[in-house]
Write an enzyme that holds these catalytic residues in place. Structure first.
Site, PDB file in Angstrom:
ATOM      1  N   CYS A  54      89.348 -80.111  73.340  1.00 22.24           N
ATOM      2  CA  CYS A  54      88.955 -78.787  72.840  1.00 22.24           C
ATOM      3  C   CYS A  54      90.099 -77.792  73.003  1.00 22.24           C
ATOM      4  CB  CYS A  54      87.735 -78.255  73.570  1.00 22.24           C
ATOM      5  SG  CYS A  54      86.332 -79.340  73.497  1.00 22.24           S
ATOM      6  N   CYS A 131      92.072 -66.664  77.639  1.00 17.30           N
ATOM      7  CA  CYS A 131      92.424 -67.694  78.625  1.00 17.30           C
ATOM      8  C   CYS A 131      91.711 -67.456  79.955  1.00 17.30           C
ATOM      9  CB  CYS A 131      93.930 -67.729  78.840  1.00 17.30           C
ATOM     10  SG  CYS A 131      94.844 -68.087  77.337  1.00 17.30           S
TER      11      CYS A 131
END
Lengths: 321, 386
Positions: A54, A131
């Site tokens: 992913c 992130c």
């Protein structure tokens, strides 16, 4: 900074020194084992989030004191870009010394703020805010594992913008209260969509369950419908457009007149609406038991007219055809 | 710290000879070539030399057009939009065939044309990371106006069978455009062998200056100008001629073609050395068979290491490379090329492109192998998935 945007910013220049330092040397990298847990006198928790396929994967190790629920040690491993590594490293720092319940409240925003060099300057550029979300997600997993509860029980609201942790409710409220008309307005008011931009529309950084374009469209449609409804209730009949006049009359037919006549097995239908010397003539056609009923031309007709006048104004005149 | 530049598919160093050749046109021969006076006319011989070098370099005929543009992006826009205005808008045709791996200046122009009602077929690459002529042939319909397929891919370096594609287009009476930006200076680009109708190049990809490119237009073809204005380039591309740029590009083209044998031997040897050196790492995958690639390019996926993180480490030690990894781009979707060649999903979010040039040295390659290996070691130790 539109002038700077023209030549494009350098992604890496926008990282804080703390981010760069932790990318180069993540102090909490590595694993914790059952042996470590025994040595520290606690329970080992290992949580995984994401997968290499992913594009992002992080594993979080905790040693938790079973009596106090305090996290005594935290380590991580990460498959991800430098900012993902730096965020995970800071996340591990933030966990240590907190109870599991306290750790459950750590968000990606806390992680990002801790990575800032100066309080007012973001640690990472907006598109990299995403992130730090991994760090938040993996803590939640670890909490659920430790407490033995379902992950979904830890989520109390639907988050649309993960980077800025903006909920669906916040966004809908902002649209309604401030009459927001564009996605840029939503971003301005709530910060949603101002980071990795995934939640703005399909086709962004990653697939999302909710998109701002859909929320905006649906909320605006709902507002429009409510407004229309309100206008129809309060607006003066004479100043309505012809279509709205018809709709208003029909509304009275369905809501009041037809149920009223149906009680006696009768029915009525709207045939036409015409202006005649300042008055509005509503042409009706009887159906069912009303056809041939002796009072249809007298009492019933007056009752229908009274209802319409009460709802739409004194200029209404009913004509049976 | 000595820096090592292995990102030559992004841009290249200007050859010092090219820089020197451009020098007179800033403060000395600065006239506008369109002026009647001596300042204008004195640069004409130099421009003719440069144009001759371009025609010769690409194998163009006297009555073909090589229009000077500002970059390959402009050249590609001129072709796609020109064909739209000339053939599609008047209803004659409505279809363009291209690939899923074109540069954004082709891909995004096609997306724009789709909004204008043009139908676009995007052909995927096969297991060799190539688009075969047969796939193009099958995609062409009665309504196809243009086929646009790159000569060599910027990410993988894989060379596409443009000769066969050009022939297939010719047989079907369809125009063929090729973006040859990544081919010039790496493999022979000869329009006598490849019957393309349009071809785009950019000087800064073959050791020329930035800000100048060219568009080849086969004789007899009309293409409405993208830039309207003065009579420069016979009115086919208006705008004051970029004299220094044209001179620089002309010489860069000649030097690039003169270096092709060196490129094929020496640059290839160093690239292969780099590739073999990195292939000693476990769980890595190079995209595209060697014999199908231009000699300078290597695209390698490293299991367990995200592309941007590796790029950061390489940069720390002075090595410039590039990544197609999702983390550094807009989309987290898997890299379509890696998916197309049938590699596992876990490789689709890694990937580093290393591209050499004739200025790359053996010592640089040796250092790059060492640094790359160390960086992979460090990141794999941190990795959650390795």
């Amino acid at each position: 900074m539109p002038k700077n945007e023209l030549i494009g910013g350098s992604l890496w220049e926008a990282y804080s020194k703390k981010v760069a330092a932790r990318m180069d040397n993540p102090v909490n990298r590595g694993e914790l084992t059952e042996a470590d847990a025994r040595k520290l006198g606690g329970r080992l928790v290992v949580a995984d989030h994401g997968a290499e396929s992913c594009g992002d994967a992080v594993r979080l190790y905790w040693v938790v004191d079973d009596k106090t629920s305090v996290i005594k040690a935290a380590r991580f491993k990460s498959f991800g870009c430098g900012t993902a590594i730096a965020s995970s490293d800071m996340m591990a720092d933030l966990c240590v010394g907190r109870t599991v319940a306290e750790a459950a409240k750590i968000t990606n925003i806390d992680v990002e703020r801790s990575l800032r060099d100066e309080p007012g300057t973001p640690a990472v550029p907006p598109q990299k805010m995403h992130c730090s979300v991994m760090a938040y997600d993996v803590i939640k997993k670890a909490v659920a594992l430790y407490q033995g509860v379902d992950l979904s029980s830890l989520e109390t609201e639907t988050i649309v913008c993960e980077c800025g942790r903006v909920s669906l409710g916040t966004i809908v409220d902002a649209i309604r209260l401030n009459d927001l008309k564009t996605v840029a307005d939503i971003t301005h008011y709530t910060k949603a969509g101002g980071f990795c931009k995934s939640c703005i529309a399909p086709g962004g950084h990653e697939k999302r369950q909710h998109y701002l374009v859909d929320i905006l469209r649906d909320t605006r449609a709902a507002m429009e419908k409510e407004n229309l409804h309100k206008r129809m209730e309060t607006e003066d009949f004479a100043s309505m457009t012809m279509v709205r006049k018809l709709k208003a009359v029909e509304k009275v037919f369905t809501e009041q007149l037809r149920p009223m006549l149906a009680a006696d097995g009768g029915d009525v239908e709207l045939v036409d609406l015409k202006e005649a010397g300042g008055a509005w003539e509503v042409y009706i056609q009887y159906r069912g038991a009303c056809m041939g009923c002796p009072s249809a031309g007298t009492n019933t007709l007056s009752a229908i007219e009274a209802v319409l006048r009460q709802r739409l104004g004194e200029t209404i005149k009913v004509v049976a055809s | 710290m000595e820096r090592i530049y292995l990102d030559n598919n992004a841009t290249t160093i200007v050859d010092p000879m090219v820089k020197q050749a451009m020098e007179p046109y800033w403060c000395d021969k600065y006239g506008n070539p369109n002026s009647l006076h001596s300042f204008g006319t004195e640069v004409h011989p130099d421009l003719r030399v440069a144009m001759n070098r371009l025609y010769q370099g690409l194998g163009a005929a006297e009555d073909d057009d090589i229009l000077i543009t500002s970059c390959a992006t402009e050249s590609n826009n001129a072709v796609l939009k020109g064909v739209y205005f000339d053939l599609i808008k008047n209803g004659e045709k409505n279809h363009i065939v291209t690939t899923t791996v074109e540069h954004p200046c082709v891909a995004n122009t096609c997306r724009f044309l789709e909004q204008q009602g043009v139908k676009v077929t995007y052909l995927p690459v096969n297991q060799d990371a190539r688009v075969e002529a047969e796939a193009v042939r099958r995609a062409i319909t009665e309504k196809t106006a243009l086929v646009s397929v790159m000569w060599a891919n910027n990410e993988t370096g894989v060379v596409f069978p443009v000769r066969e594609i050009a022939q297939a287009c010719r047989e079907r009476g369809v125009l063929f455009h090729t973006d040859a930006v990544q081919a010039v200076g790496k493999v022979r680009v000869d329009l006598r062998a490849v019957p393309a109708d349009f071809l785009s190049i950019s000087a800064h990809k073959f050791h020329g200056p930035k800000g100048v490119g060219a568009l080849f237009v086969r004789r007899g073809l009309k293409l409405p100008p993208l830039l309207h204005g003065g009579e420069q380039m016979s009115g086919k591309r208006a705008g004051t001629l970029n004299v220094a740029g044209i001179v620089g590009m002309g010489l860069a083209m000649e030097l690039a073609n003169d270096s092709l044998e060196f490129e094929d031997r020496e640059v290839r040897r160093l690239r292969d050395k780099l590739e073999d050196g990195l292939a000693r790492l476990a769980d890595v995958m190079v995209v595209g068979r060697r014999e199908l690639r231009v000699p300078n390019t290597l695209f390698i996926s490293v299991r367990g290491v995200e592309g941007e993180a590796l790029l950061w480490d390489l940069n720390k030690y002075g090595i410039a490379a590039s990544t197609g990894s999702a983390c550094a781009s807009e989309s987290l979707e898997a890299n379509p090329i890696i998916t197309a060649i049938g590699a596992g999903a876990e490789l689709s979010h890694t990937g580093i492109r290393l591209s050499l040039s004739r200025f790359t040295t053996e010592a640089e390659i040796d250092a790059a192998i060492r640094t790359f290996t160390q960086a992979v070691g460090r990141l794999r130790a941190i990795s959650a998935s390795y």
